[in-house]
Motif scaffolding. Structure first.
Motif, PDB file in Angstrom:
ATOM      1  N   ASN A   1      -1.976   0.922   7.214  1.00  0.00           N
ATOM      2  CA  ASN A   1      -1.457   1.735   6.126  1.00  0.00           C
ATOM      3  C   ASN A   1      -0.405   2.680   6.692  1.00  0.00           C
TER       4      ASN A   1
ATOM      5  N   THR B   1       0.830  -1.207   0.000  1.00  0.00           N
ATOM      6  CA  THR B   1       0.000   0.000   0.000  1.00  0.00           C
ATOM      7  C   THR B   1       0.864   1.255   0.000  1.00  0.00           C
ATOM      8  N   GLU B   2       2.184   1.064   0.068  1.00  0.00           N
ATOM      9  CA  GLU B   2       3.105   2.200   0.191  1.00  0.00           C
ATOM     10  C   GLU B   2       4.398   1.902  -0.555  1.00  0.00           C
TER      11      GLU B   2
END
Length: 413
Positions: free
Chosen positions: A381, A129-130
């Protein structure tokens, strides 16, 4: 960002039994009780805690564990991320770094936009997600390259969070583009920058920084860039690099300064202690009196004291498995830590300095480490919002039996 308001503590944490050990001095016991009561610790008190040994160290870690439980509960978190170190070309000459190369060095790297996007796409396809993007300060870097990286990734992966560009890179980019810090950061935010790593902090002490970096990025400049980012609404992390020519008074002052910034801005998402990796660095090889990184107990104290000095202001204390190794990082979960960082997929900077703990961790490995410490693993996240919660009950009884009883009680002796 709006100034942070410390979370009100409804009930003080349970006083750990380790505080009642007669080997714990009256002074240390009083400081730890003050932390348990949610009261702010001074720099001088931090220095005292950095000197604890034996029973007092057990009391420190047990207190940090109790405060961690009271602040964030028994969840432990991680993020699926990928590091993209787009260039190792840098002419800044920081003595603690062995990552930097000259542009004519055979090992010099400079990824073009296609390669950066390819790596981001590969990370996305593996559940990331990053992406965390940092690199050297390449003298020939195109003026708008930072912006172009953001645009290229976001055009293909609009849902990817981009955590990028240390304050040193912001300083460099703003200088090249002849923009103010605020205008440069805002431009990056407008093109997809989601948060910024608070690296390049090293030790926020003028005398120490002059020896490490010739003060190329001063303490005042680092603070100005970080506070500018926070004022614009861009969250950042906070770090420290310790175990070289520094000492407890520098560590306590560094933590106090981070706390002061957070009290003003509320923009830090986490604090990440980064132990100095010495093996191949010019600082260790060429400068007399430089220590070979922190001791095991210094690692433990740093994470525990950070939990107590930052109590009520920065709730997320991360252990870097890259710097510590998996065993010690796991044990930090009993010393005030609630996060084990990211899977990384690639890690070049510690490896270049001689780091020996690998450059990728599978999510299941992190989950197993957390379960073995009795924690409820959570995939998060970048901004610590939970994405997936795993049952801590899946940990086997054998995993608990394999851990030292002193560790399960919060001690680290």
């Amino acid at each position: 960002m709006n100034a942070a308001v410390p979370h009100k503590i409804a009930l003080a944490p349970r006083v750990p039994q380790e505080l009642f050990n007669p080997a714990v001095s009256t002074e240390v016991r009083a400081i730890l009780q003050q932390a348990l009561n949610g009261e702010e610790l001074s720099e001088a008190q931090g220095v005292v805690l950095f000197g604890t040994e034996g029973a007092e160290l057990d009391a420190l870690t047990a207190t940090a564990d109790a405060v961690r439980r009271q602040r964030v509960g028994d969840r432990a978190t991680f993020v699926i991320t990928r590091n993209i170190n787009y260039t190792n070309v840098c002419y800044m000459g920081c003595k603690f770094c062995n990552f930097a190369k000259r542009k004519d060095d055979p090992e010099a790297e400079f990824f073009d936009l296609d390669e950066i996007v390819r790596r981001a796409q590969e990370a996305w396809d593996r559940g990331a997600t990053e992406v965390c993007i940092q690199g050297g300060l390449h003298p020939d870097l195109p003026v708008h390259f930072y912006r172009d990286m953001l645009k290229a990734i976001k055009s293909v992966l609009p849902g990817m969070h981009i955590h990028a560009f240390s304050p040193f890179e912001i300083w460099f980019g703003a200088r090249k583009s002849k923009m103010s810090y605020a205008d440069f950061i805002q431009d990056l935010m407008d093109h997809g920058l989601g948060s910024m790593p608070g690296t390049a902090a090293e030790i926020l002490d003028t005398e120490i920084r002059q020896q490490l970096t010739k003060d190329k990025l001063t303490t005042a400049q680092w603070v100005e860039i970080i506070q500018t980012a926070h004022r614009l609404g861009l969250p950042t992390t906070a770090t420290i690099m310790y175990g070289h020519i520094d000492g407890p008074e520098h560590w306590a002052a560094h933590l106090a300064l981070l706390r002061t910034i957070q009290q003003k801005t509320g923009g830090f998402t986490e604090f990440v202690p980064l132990g100095f990796i010495h093996y191949k660095t010019p600082l260790y090889l060429e400068v007399a009196g430089v220590r070979p990184g922190p001791t095991r107990h210094e690692h433990i104290r740093m994470h525990a004291v950070a939990r107590l000095m930052l109590n009520g202001w920065i709730d997320n204390i991360q252990a870097s498995w890259v710097k510590l190794g998996t065993d010690l990082a796991q044990q930090m979960l009993a010393a005030g830590v609630n996060d084990l960082g990211g899977t990384l997929m690639n890690e070049s900077i510690s490896r270049a300095a001689g780091g020996e703990h690998g450059q990728e961790m599978q999510p299941q490995e992190l989950i197993d480490m957390m379960r073995a410490m009795g924690r409820e693993p959570v995939r998060r996240n970048t901004l610590y919002r939970p994405l997936e919660i795993f049952d801590r009950a899946a940990a086997s009884d054998a995993a608990f039996e394999a851990l030292p009883q002193s560790l399960l009680a919060g001690g680290m002796a």
